[in-house]
Design an enzyme around this catalytic site. Structure first.
Site, short mmCIF file in Angstrom:
data_model
loop_
_atom_site.label_atom_id
_atom_site.label_comp_id
_atom_site.label_asym_id
_atom_site.label_seq_id
_atom_site.Cartn_x
_atom_site.Cartn_y
_atom_site.Cartn_z
CB THR B 145 -12.22 -0.69 -2.43
OG1 THR B 145 -13.01 -1.84 -2.17
CG2 THR B 145 -11.98 0.02 -1.12
CB SER B 187 -10.26 -4.80 6.52
OG SER B 187 -9.92 -4.04 5.38
CE1 TYR B 189 -7.11 -1.01 0.20
CE2 TYR B 189 -8.85 -2.65 0.33
CZ TYR B 189 -8.16 -1.70 -0.39
OH TYR B 189 -8.49 -1.44 -1.69
CG HIS B 190 -12.21 -2.68 2.88
ND1 HIS B 190 -11.85 -3.93 3.32
CD2 HIS B 190 -12.42 -2.81 1.55
CE1 HIS B 190 -11.87 -4.77 2.29
NE2 HIS B 190 -12.20 -4.12 1.21
CE LYS B 193 -7.85 2.02 -1.39
NZ LYS B 193 -7.17 2.58 -2.56
N1 NAD Z 1 -6.38 -5.33 -7.07
C1 NAD Z 1 -7.68 -5.21 -6.79
O1 NAD Z 1 -8.46 -6.17 -6.89
C2 NAD Z 1 -8.23 -3.89 -6.37
C3 NAD Z 1 -9.60 -3.78 -6.11
C4 NAD Z 1 -10.13 -2.56 -5.70
C5 NAD Z 1 -9.30 -1.46 -5.57
N2 NAD Z 1 -7.97 -1.57 -5.81
C6 NAD Z 1 -7.13 -0.37 -5.60
O2 NAD Z 1 -6.33 -0.11 -6.74
C7 NAD Z 1 -5.05 0.38 -6.32
C8 NAD Z 1 -3.97 -0.46 -6.94
O3 NAD Z 1 -4.15 -1.82 -6.55
P1 NAD Z 1 -3.12 -2.91 -7.00
O4 NAD Z 1 -3.82 -4.21 -6.95
O5 NAD Z 1 -2.46 -2.46 -8.23
O6 NAD Z 1 -2.08 -2.85 -5.75
P2 NAD Z 1 -0.50 -3.12 -5.76
O7 NAD Z 1 -0.13 -3.35 -4.34
O8 NAD Z 1 -0.15 -4.14 -6.75
O9 NAD Z 1 0.09 -1.71 -6.25
C9 NAD Z 1 0.21 -0.60 -5.42
C10 NAD Z 1 1.49 0.11 -5.82
O10 NAD Z 1 1.63 1.31 -5.06
C11 NAD Z 1 2.96 1.40 -4.59
N3 NAD Z 1 2.93 2.20 -3.34
C12 NAD Z 1 2.35 1.91 -2.16
N4 NAD Z 1 2.56 2.89 -1.26
C13 NAD Z 1 3.30 3.84 -1.89
C14 NAD Z 1 3.86 5.09 -1.50
N5 NAD Z 1 3.69 5.55 -0.24
N6 NAD Z 1 4.57 5.81 -2.40
C15 NAD Z 1 4.74 5.34 -3.67
N7 NAD Z 1 4.25 4.16 -4.10
C16 NAD Z 1 3.53 3.42 -3.21
C17 NAD Z 1 3.41 -0.04 -4.39
O11 NAD Z 1 4.81 -0.16 -4.40
C18 NAD Z 1 2.73 -0.74 -5.55
O12 NAD Z 1 3.56 -0.76 -6.69
C19 NAD Z 1 -5.02 0.33 -4.81
O13 NAD Z 1 -5.21 1.61 -4.27
C20 NAD Z 1 -6.16 -0.58 -4.47
O14 NAD Z 1 -6.73 -0.24 -3.24
C21 NAD Z 1 -7.42 -2.77 -6.22
#
Ligand code: NAD
Ligand code: NAD
Lengths: 406, 406
Positions: B145, B187, B189-190, B193
């Site tokens: 992120t 946070s 979460y951040h 990363k």
């Molecule tokens: N959505 C955003 O705006 C955004 C922005 C920046 C970065 N990201 C990054 O992109 C990635 C995906 O984001 P997203 O919005 O699709 O999130 P999301 O929560 O919709 O999807 C994450 C998926 O990972 C699965 N998961 C989590 N822990 C797991 C584990 N231990 N084993 C197997 N599966 C697991 C969850 O079940 C879920 O399906 C994340 O790493 C997030 O940090 C997202």
């Protein structure tokens, strides 16, 4: 002060607990005794015959009249149990040693890598998380390592935690900022200490926790003023290829007539500190906590630097031991310089014990006394840092690491 | 290519899986479905009616003739199961989304903090560890992120991962070096990363793993070319206070006649990217992996930056919605500038979809279509970043965060 010593059954934790108890503090040791289990796993034992923690604290009471209480708690696995303990005792300070601390052990296998990451990150995070959840303003003193910087510098002295850098802006100006000294860890173990640093930075900033991170050099020696008071208070002395650290290993090798095992050219420069100074530094750090809201206070907890081959030559001269030059199982630069600032502790009044002080021979004496307990097959270091290094050794039956040096 | 998509059931993972499958790759989704469980825990649901992953992949097969296989695996908890899967399938590339990704969720309680740290660190470490243990030279593409930098700069554009700095040597010279851009997470979460970054750095250096880390901005929009092909392929759309991200939340708030909730002055500048660009970027990254032995490749995966209040005003103008100014539950600077370089993807041929492209109204249409499914009580953000912020809200019954804005 009421002080919780996490990992207080270990090599640095035990003499620290005694030292702080001797100074009149109420000391509680929290430990899951995992190191004793690892001794069993590896089939090694401390050179010195080390009693159970229950027995050691009993002897301490008998000798000093002071009570150290022991609590069997896994800080990494039992968050709720640990939190309940903190909530009940609300210590003024926490000294945190409770991590897997051997680089070679952390590189042994995939299982050991996972264990080290999970144990160390969770232990540290649980401490921070619980302090916030319980609104407990205890001063946290953590033992980190000089190794977070990868033992290599660009000709600049390693400062105490923070590095002033110049960042060029879009306007072409140079803005000066202090950043966490960039990490460059050389093993999974060292990497977990870099992760710890980020956890500390976050919790100090977000929650105002008061944290001191001690970047410690390699500890040598074994006895302190307190452990010397009774044979059953004796400290742990690791000499095996995983947990034994370089200077103490040379001393034991010399004592049993085993060649001093130097890896690579021995050109690696490392920082050192005697165990007696280590416990004093921790006491000094406890006396000057950061303010709430202040950034993490970082001290370099070391007193001198030496090249590994110079140490080997020093011990060889002193004892008549031979030196065996072995290939380096670590992935690192063969030669490096290392200049470290330690003004923090000097300013607080530390008077360093250096190698020159004659304590080396005291350690040789301890080593000779218990030499009958040494398992010579446990002396070589066997973890290889990468698959390539492991293969190189495996496919060469004449490889010096396999030729018996005993 | 054979590609494993870890977390392929999620908001970015699902459209990425479809996009890569559409391009002819053999896609395998590995997911523990923890996000669906978290929906249940929080009592929230995707705005869009989202089918089970088994049903979705069945529809995809029916529509496209292509197979996406789903494997229920917890990457953070079941190292051995995950490793066995990798050993059997030996994919050419791994796209790693499998982390807990909501900052507010990560700050909800001590349990949520522990879960986020342990899930994210172990998931990432297990992937790296297994690649080394299995001698598998798959290209790892991870979703990081922009938030690792704490959304604040000193007037310098955020470069792609590395910062050239000047370090002063003892000789008074300035040595120029490239370091990982200093982390300043806002946070838990951040912070995870940032921990990931160090893990990547170590494994790239020590084991030569080929790793690309995508520092992604806030993703907006919901549909891509593939999810639009059938109503049951529809993507997840989070609007709740934990998982809903700022622009998508404004759009849904506008659609249901709820005021747009701006925290603080709305002066926070954030980086954005449309979901369609996000999946394209991942494909571009897969096409140009780093070499073995090269340092981690970092791309800033974003296409534009905006101040939160400007976005609110844009959406308000477009839809007639009102703006509600609420106190900020996050501990952060009220106003910040943010300038980000994204030359990496532009050089690889990305043609960004910007807010001006008219896709905003497409999202408002989706939001209106499913507005009947919205639970208005789930719209406010309720996690407070610190005890002080939580208290402030608790003790003031007139606090704007408690006054119903619906
Ligand atoms: N959505 C955003 O705006 C955004 C922005 C920046 C970065 N990201 C990054 O992109 C990635 C995906 O984001 P997203 O919005 O699709 O999130 P999301 O929560 O919709 O999807 C994450 C998926 O990972 C699965 N998961 C989590 N822990 C797991 C584990 N231990 N084993 C197997 N599966 C697991 C969850 O079940 C879920 O399906 C994340 O790493 C997030 O940090 C997202
Ligand atoms: N010994 C050195 O030369 C040296 C140098 C630099 C830094 N350090 C640091 O100082 C600290 C102490 O080092 P040491 O040499 O005393 O190590 P040690 O292995 O002798 O002691 C560590 C103690 O922590 C305990 N422990 C580990 N995980 C635990 C957990 N999850 N819950 C409760 N207890 C746990 C172990 O049982 C052990 O008693 C370590 O963090 C180490 O990284 C040591």
């Amino acid at each position: 002060m009421k002080i919780a010593v996490l990992g207080g059954d270990g090599f640095v934790g035990w003499p620290t607990s005694l030292h702080l108890s001797d100074r009149g503090h109420e000391v509680h040791i929290l430990d899951n005794l995992s190191r004793r289990w690892i001794d069993t796993e590896l089939g090694v034992q401390s050179l010195t015959p080390m009693d159970s923690i229950q027995e050691r604290t009993r002897i301490w009471k008998q000798e000093s009249g002071r009570t150290i209480r022991f609590h069997l708690i896994d800080v990494a696995r039992d968050y709720e149990v640990f939190k309940a303990w903190l909530a009940e005792h609300r210590p003024d300070a926490i000294v945190h040693f409770a991590e897997q601390r051997a680089a070679p052990y952390s590189m042994k296998s995939a299982r050991h890598k996972n264990y080290t990451v999970s144990n160390n990150v969770n232990a540290t995070h649980h401490v921070l998380n619980a302090l916030v959840e319980l609104d407990l303003d205890a001063h946290l003193v953590h033992l980190g390592t000089m190794g977070v910087y990868g033992y290599s510098t660009v000709g600049a002295a390693i400062p105490e935690g923070y590095l002033p850098v110049g960042i060029e802006t879009m306007a072409g100006e140079t803005v000066r900022q202090e950043i966490l000294y960039p990490a460059n860890p050389g093993s999974i173990y060292h990497m977990t200490k870099c992760l710890d640093q980020l956890l500390f930075q976050f919790y100090a900033k977000n929650d105002g926790l008061r944290i001191t991170d001690l970047h410690q050099g390699i500890v040598w020696g074994t006895n302190t003023d307190q452990t010397s008071r009774h044979v059953q208070l004796i400290n742990r002395f690791d000499y095996d290829g995983d947990y034994g650290t370089v200077l103490n290993r040379f001393l034991i090798q010399a004592a049993i007539g085993y060649p001093l095992t130097v890896h690579g050219t021995g050109g690696q420069t490392r920082a050192f500190i005697h165990i007696q100074d280590s416990v004093r530094c921790i006491e000094l750090a406890l006396k000057s906590p950061p303010q709430r809201g202040e950034r993490v206070k970082v001290f370099n907890q070391m007193t001198e630097t030496h090249r590994v081959r110079d140490l080997a030559e020093l011990v060889a001269k002193m004892t008549g031991a031979k030196i065996a030059w072995l290939p380096n199982p670590r992935k690192e630069a063969p030669e490096n310089d290392l200049v470290v600032t330690n003004d923090g502790f000097l300013d607080l009044g530390l008077e360093p014990i250096t190698l020159a002080e004659g304590l080396l021979s005291e350690v040789v004496d301890v080593a000779r006394k218990y030499a009958y307990r040494v398992d010579r097959s446990r002396v070589p270091a066997v973890s290889a840092w990468t698959k390539e290094i492991a293969k190189e050794v495996e496919t060469d039956p004449e490889h010096p690491r396999l030729r018996s040096v005993s």
